[in-house]
Design an enzyme around this catalytic site. Sequence first.
Site, PDB file in Angstrom:
ATOM      1  N   LYS A 264       0.819  -1.006  -0.086  1.00 41.65           N
ATOM      2  CA  LYS A 264       0.075   0.006   0.045  1.00 41.65           C
ATOM      3  C   LYS A 264       0.873   1.052   0.218  1.00 41.65           C
ATOM      4  CE  LYS A 264      -3.142   2.727   3.211  1.00 41.65           C
ATOM      5  NZ  LYS A 264      -3.913   2.673   4.287  1.00 41.65           N
ATOM      6  N   ASP A 269      -2.315  10.339   3.442  1.00 39.94           N
ATOM      7  CA  ASP A 269      -3.901  10.069   3.684  1.00 39.94           C
ATOM      8  C   ASP A 269      -4.451  11.148   4.450  1.00 39.94           C
ATOM      9  OD1 ASP A 269      -6.191   8.896   3.903  1.00 39.94           O
ATOM     10  OD2 ASP A 269      -5.348   7.063   5.282  1.00 39.94           O
ATOM     11  N   LYS A 276      -9.805  13.056   8.058  1.00 38.08           N
ATOM     12  CA  LYS A 276      -9.570  13.001   9.442  1.00 38.08           C
ATOM     13  C   LYS A 276      -9.395  13.950  10.273  1.00 38.08           C
ATOM     14  CE  LYS A 276      -6.308   9.013   8.233  1.00 38.08           C
ATOM     15  NZ  LYS A 276      -6.860   8.070   8.851  1.00 38.08           N
ATOM     16  N   ASP A 346     -11.808   7.448   3.886  1.00 42.15           N
ATOM     17  CA  ASP A 346     -10.814   7.078   4.657  1.00 42.15           C
ATOM     18  C   ASP A 346     -10.428   5.547   4.571  1.00 42.15           C
ATOM     19  OD1 ASP A 346      -8.552   7.693   6.061  1.00 42.15           O
ATOM     20  OD2 ASP A 346      -9.816   7.790   8.164  1.00 42.15           O
ATOM     21  N   GLU A 348      -9.326   3.784   2.348  1.00 40.30           N
ATOM     22  CA  GLU A 348      -8.807   3.827   0.952  1.00 40.30           C
ATOM     23  C   GLU A 348      -7.639   2.686   0.457  1.00 40.30           C
ATOM     24  OE1 GLU A 348      -7.567   5.504   3.468  1.00 40.30           O
ATOM     25  OE2 GLU A 348      -5.313   5.208   3.210  1.00 40.30           O
ATOM     26  N   ARG A 350      -7.489  -0.223   1.060  1.00 38.42           N
ATOM     27  CA  ARG A 350      -8.345  -1.450   0.625  1.00 38.42           C
ATOM     28  C   ARG A 350      -8.475  -1.447  -0.786  1.00 38.42           C
ATOM     29  NH1 ARG A 350     -12.304  -1.731   5.452  1.00 38.42           N
ATOM     30  NH2 ARG A 350     -10.694  -0.595   6.253  1.00 38.42           N
TER      31      ARG A 350
HETATM   32  N1  BES Z   1      -4.003   4.898   6.846  1.00 33.30           N
HETATM   33  C1  BES Z   1      -5.130   4.617   7.595  1.00 33.30           C
HETATM   34  C2  BES Z   1      -4.798   3.485   8.951  1.00 33.30           C
HETATM   35  C3  BES Z   1      -3.818   3.928  10.101  1.00 33.30           C
HETATM   36  C4  BES Z   1      -4.161   4.598  11.187  1.00 33.30           C
HETATM   37  C5  BES Z   1      -2.303   3.664   9.797  1.00 33.30           C
HETATM   38  C6  BES Z   1      -3.362   4.916  12.047  1.00 33.30           C
HETATM   39  C7  BES Z   1      -1.615   4.268  10.709  1.00 33.30           C
HETATM   40  C8  BES Z   1      -2.078   4.692  12.021  1.00 33.30           C
HETATM   41  C9  BES Z   1      -6.155   3.884   6.950  1.00 33.30           C
HETATM   42  O1  BES Z   1      -6.424   4.275   5.708  1.00 33.30           O
HETATM   43  C10 BES Z   1      -7.827   4.339   7.511  1.00 33.30           C
HETATM   44  O2  BES Z   1      -7.802   5.516   7.517  1.00 33.30           O
HETATM   45  N2  BES Z   1      -8.338   3.199   8.293  1.00 33.30           N
HETATM   46  C11 BES Z   1      -9.536   3.569   8.854  1.00 33.30           C
HETATM   47  C12 BES Z   1     -10.436   2.706   8.354  1.00 33.30           C
HETATM   48  C13 BES Z   1     -11.904   3.082   8.763  1.00 33.30           C
HETATM   49  C14 BES Z   1     -12.411   4.066   8.088  1.00 33.30           C
HETATM   50  C15 BES Z   1     -12.848   1.944   8.420  1.00 33.30           C
HETATM   51  C16 BES Z   1      -9.311   3.469  10.300  1.00 33.30           C
HETATM   52  O3  BES Z   1      -8.477   2.577  10.812  1.00 33.30           O
HETATM   53  O4  BES Z   1      -9.848   4.252  11.134  1.00 33.30           O
HETATM   54 ZN    ZN Z   2      -4.694   4.843   4.695  1.00 33.68          ZN
HETATM   55 MN    MN Z   3      -7.447   6.127   5.447  1.00 39.11          MN
END
Ligand code: BES
Ligand code: ZN
Ligand code: MN
Length: 499
Positions: A264, A269, A276, A346, A348, A350
């Site tokens: 990835k 992000d 966020k 968010d 994204e 996947r």
């Molecule tokens: N890049 C983030 C996950 C992440 C969070 C990586 C903290 C490192 C530290 C990912 O893209 C994300 O935002 N995931 C969300 C998914 C949710 C919206 C289902 C998450 O984990 O909150």
């Molecule tokens: Zn991410």
């Molecule tokens: Mn994200």
Amino acid sequence: MSDAIKVGFVPLASATRGILVVFCDEALKVGPATAKALGGAGELVKRAAAAGSFKGKSGAALDILAPEGLKAERLIVIGTGKAGGLKGNDFLKFGGMAAGKLKAGSAAMTIMAELPDGAMNTEQTVAIASGLRLRAYKFDRYKTKKKEGEEGALRADVSLAVGDVAAAKKAFASAGAVVDGVIIARDLVNEPPNVLFPEEFARRAGQLRKLGVRIEVLDVKAMQKLGMGALLGVGQGSARPSRTVIMRWDGGKKGEAPVAFVGKGVCFDTGGISIKAAGSMEDMKGDMGGAACVVGLMHALAARKAKANVVGAIGLVENMPDGNAQRPGDIVTSMSGQTIEIINTDAEGRLVLADVLWYVAKKTKPKFMVDLATLTGAIVVALGTDHAGMFSNNDELAGRLLAAGIESGEKVWRLPLGPEYDKLIDSQFADMKNTGGRHGGSITAAQFLQRFVDGTPWAHLDIAGTAMGAPKTDINQSWGSGYGVRLLDRLVADHYERK
Ligand code: BES
Ligand code: ZN
Ligand code: MN
């Protein structure tokens, strides 16, 4: 790559200068060459140990300045614990501990690579050398002023006194390539997102051409033609165009199916329209930690001329809010033909991986695919920063990864997959939706990925807790850890190289 530490190998009997590092066990016993090098100072070690309550435990160190009777300006004694209780990974740590004793400015150090019962073997010696370099890594490219006490960069010349100089040199040519790979991955994760965006990332991956890696870059037009609507949807709100890079190292038998690694590469992000919160959002420059690992790994394998056919593939995008950004409610069509309802922009990572996994499964027909992704915050809640989450549809692959994790110290912990979890991502409007709600967030993310592997043996490593911001260790003082390079190099070396 300019290293702060230069590592060389000399015979065990060599004279010592600068800082002398030796090893002893819990009985304060040292090896014969070490005893000779210490001479009368052997008694001094016993007295200093008693005064400093140093008991030779693994990981403990005794630091003696201007030791009487020695030419060395400083003597460092590192404990190895109980005789016979050492693992490969401990030697990496010893090297890290030794490097941790070096301060800014120039220094010379000699490390006696000897245990109480004789010279360390080549693998152990080389692990110390690797540990030295991993610990010394520092990302200070953007600092124009040095703090007090940091004036003059560290320039250390470290000699490892070893039993077999030629064997150590030869082995370090390979092990050093893996360290270089880790450093490349760390650099990529640490770089700011205004510098490292998808095209620049692709350009840096392109530098692997020098090592004989074949590189193919898919631009937006090429990805449109392939129908990679899931990946492209994520990038459509960014001024920086998306890229997919496919790297191929053909070191194995001609025509033999490759092993494949997929990363990835979300260069930043923001969350997109599902934006966020501001707190720590800067950390999302590291959301390409999976892609960084794949590039570092391809470097390691190519530079040490691994006898295996390997594919590395990375999906590079920037997830931004914008008038052209993807919305919650949008439905995109992936390269596989499956449709996805976007619930949260968010989620994204996947979406990016869905198209890259499908591409790799279909175009390269690999023996297996391992993907790495900073995919979910939920994995950090579940496992913290010491294990990556592992999900797999193949017990043999999972077992091998688990073992490689223990050997390398880059640990993984397996979590479940199953139809009960899978149905949580069914959508009322499309074939699936991109989030499954709050429960089991890392698992439903993995279920989503599994819908794009087309039955290929596969493992997913959720490295959100391990790739960046993990606590500093003996062998890593950097925010970006380079997690996964040593783990996967080990996996390939142990099981997939032609002998
Ligand atoms: N890049 C983030 C996950 C992440 C969070 C990586 C903290 C490192 C530290 C990912 O893209 C994300 O935002 N995931 C969300 C998914 C949710 C919206 C289902 C998450 O984990 O909150
Ligand atoms: Zn991410
Ligand atoms: Mn994200």
